[in-house]
Scaffold this motif. Sequence first.
Motif, mmCIF file in Angstrom:
data_model
loop_
_atom_site.group_PDB
_atom_site.id
_atom_site.type_symbol
_atom_site.label_atom_id
_atom_site.label_comp_id
_atom_site.label_asym_id
_atom_site.label_seq_id
_atom_site.Cartn_x
_atom_site.Cartn_y
_atom_site.Cartn_z
ATOM 1 N N LYS A 79 2.149 5.872 10.204
ATOM 2 C CA LYS A 79 1.685 5.815 11.646
ATOM 3 C C LYS A 79 1.335 4.700 11.952
ATOM 4 C CE LYS A 79 -2.012 7.801 14.560
ATOM 5 N NZ LYS A 79 -3.189 8.650 14.398
ATOM 6 N N HIS A 80 0.895 3.669 10.999
ATOM 7 C CA HIS A 80 0.377 2.459 11.448
ATOM 8 C C HIS A 80 1.539 1.455 11.083
ATOM 9 C CE1 HIS A 80 -3.619 2.956 12.778
ATOM 10 N NE2 HIS A 80 -3.780 4.081 12.020
ATOM 11 N N GLU A 81 2.748 1.952 11.233
ATOM 12 C CA GLU A 81 4.155 1.003 11.210
ATOM 13 C C GLU A 81 4.325 0.266 9.893
ATOM 14 O OE1 GLU A 81 4.339 -1.090 14.878
ATOM 15 O OE2 GLU A 81 3.994 0.596 16.060
ATOM 16 N N ALA A 82 4.067 0.985 8.843
ATOM 17 C CA ALA A 82 4.155 0.308 7.371
ATOM 18 C C ALA A 82 5.646 0.223 7.505
ATOM 19 C CB ALA A 82 3.576 1.051 6.275
ATOM 20 N N LYS A 83 6.290 -0.810 6.753
ATOM 21 C CA LYS A 83 7.713 -1.002 6.597
ATOM 22 C C LYS A 83 7.995 -0.185 5.504
ATOM 23 C CE LYS A 83 8.062 -5.571 8.795
ATOM 24 N NZ LYS A 83 7.763 -7.033 8.719
ATOM 25 N N ILE A 84 8.940 0.682 5.706
ATOM 26 C CA ILE A 84 9.214 1.837 4.636
ATOM 27 C C ILE A 84 10.226 1.156 3.632
ATOM 28 C CG2 ILE A 84 10.591 4.104 4.133
ATOM 29 C CD1 ILE A 84 9.009 4.808 6.952
ATOM 30 N N ASN A 85 11.010 0.382 3.589
ATOM 31 C CA ASN A 85 12.062 0.033 2.921
ATOM 32 C C ASN A 85 11.931 -1.259 2.229
ATOM 33 O OD1 ASN A 85 13.731 2.119 3.453
ATOM 34 N ND2 ASN A 85 14.147 1.333 5.557
ATOM 35 N N GLY B 208 12.511 -4.081 -7.396
ATOM 36 C CA GLY B 208 13.577 -3.676 -6.614
ATOM 37 C C GLY B 208 13.433 -2.291 -6.088
ATOM 38 N N TRP B 209 12.009 -1.614 -6.369
ATOM 39 C CA TRP B 209 12.061 -0.246 -6.052
ATOM 40 C C TRP B 209 11.367 -0.327 -4.638
ATOM 41 C CZ3 TRP B 209 10.927 4.105 -9.622
ATOM 42 C CH2 TRP B 209 11.674 3.826 -11.026
ATOM 43 N N THR B 210 11.576 0.660 -3.755
ATOM 44 C CA THR B 210 11.209 0.940 -2.675
ATOM 45 C C THR B 210 9.979 2.221 -2.703
ATOM 46 O OG1 THR B 210 12.647 2.870 -2.075
ATOM 47 C CG2 THR B 210 13.389 0.568 -1.203
ATOM 48 N N ALA B 211 9.241 2.366 -1.442
ATOM 49 C CA ALA B 211 8.268 3.633 -1.832
ATOM 50 C C ALA B 211 8.998 4.740 -1.946
ATOM 51 C CB ALA B 211 7.670 3.446 -0.429
ATOM 52 N N LEU B 212 10.179 4.989 -1.537
ATOM 53 C CA LEU B 212 11.043 6.436 -1.758
ATOM 54 C C LEU B 212 11.331 6.511 -3.112
ATOM 55 C CD1 LEU B 212 12.770 8.729 -0.896
ATOM 56 C CD2 LEU B 212 14.572 7.238 -0.222
ATOM 57 N N LEU C 61 9.590 10.114 3.776
ATOM 58 C CA LEU C 61 10.253 8.925 3.896
ATOM 59 C C LEU C 61 11.392 8.813 4.297
ATOM 60 C CD1 LEU C 61 8.526 7.454 0.485
ATOM 61 C CD2 LEU C 61 7.971 6.763 2.896
ATOM 62 N N ILE C 62 12.268 9.793 3.839
ATOM 63 C CA ILE C 62 13.539 9.908 4.422
ATOM 64 C C ILE C 62 13.667 10.081 5.827
ATOM 65 C CG2 ILE C 62 15.773 11.393 4.228
ATOM 66 C CD1 ILE C 62 15.164 11.424 0.972
ATOM 67 N N ASP C 63 12.826 11.191 6.224
ATOM 68 C CA ASP C 63 12.654 11.362 7.721
ATOM 69 C C ASP C 63 12.398 10.186 8.529
ATOM 70 O OD1 ASP C 63 13.496 14.048 7.039
ATOM 71 O OD2 ASP C 63 11.483 14.940 7.224
ATOM 72 N N ASN C 64 11.481 9.283 7.905
ATOM 73 C CA ASN C 64 11.241 8.036 8.562
ATOM 74 C C ASN C 64 12.222 6.769 8.473
ATOM 75 O OD1 ASN C 64 8.767 8.534 10.360
ATOM 76 N ND2 ASN C 64 8.549 9.883 8.554
ATOM 77 N N ALA D 40 0.710 -1.051 -0.084
ATOM 78 C CA ALA D 40 0.053 0.096 -0.128
ATOM 79 C C ALA D 40 0.597 1.238 -0.007
ATOM 80 C CB ALA D 40 -1.057 0.114 1.312
ATOM 81 N N LEU D 41 2.236 1.223 0.738
ATOM 82 C CA LEU D 41 2.799 2.232 0.739
ATOM 83 C C LEU D 41 3.496 2.558 -0.696
ATOM 84 C CD1 LEU D 41 4.014 4.604 2.631
ATOM 85 C CD2 LEU D 41 5.917 3.072 3.134
ATOM 86 N N HIS D 42 3.944 1.749 -1.378
ATOM 87 C CA HIS D 42 4.173 1.947 -2.838
ATOM 88 C C HIS D 42 3.147 2.724 -3.535
ATOM 89 C CE1 HIS D 42 7.349 -1.563 -1.887
ATOM 90 N NE2 HIS D 42 7.927 -0.807 -2.723
#
Length: 156
Positions: A120-126, A132-136, A151-154, A102-104
């Motif tokens: 806020k609900h602890e989605a894994k960011i990386n 091979g793409w991240t949400a960032l 995303l970088i701040d988190n 969902a974050l992607h």
Amino acid sequence: MQQRRNNILLRLFSIFIFPLIFSSASFATNIDFGSRIVNAADRNLTSEIASMIDASYNLDAEGNFATTALMRASYKGHVRIVKLLLEAGAKTDLRDIGGATALHFASRQNHIHIVKLLIKHEAKINIQDNEGWTALMRAANSKNTEIAKLLIDNNA
């Protein structure tokens, strides 16, 4: 050998075909995902989602392409449905057949309010998708510096 062939075909599908399907205008409005809750999330049917939550419906039921209601609502920018699903305990890090979460989807579609809710609900960011793409990386590719900074701040 057969497993390697299947992996290559899945990768090609996720790189070339899957994005074409998801970017078409008719797909965004007319597809049946094969799951009542995913269809309701896609169509922004808040009261139907609320009724399913009240009836203890499986919030993480997968539709076609292993898509969940949270993924579709995140992709479409349906903040209220995302909030309802998250507060009811929907899993943030399930992956579709392309490996996206969902974050992607929220990052790629520039839905910052949804990105904030998922974090806020602890989605894994990386988490990396099948490409091979991240949400960032999805946010950066969409030229959304605000989401990229968030995303970088988190710790992306």
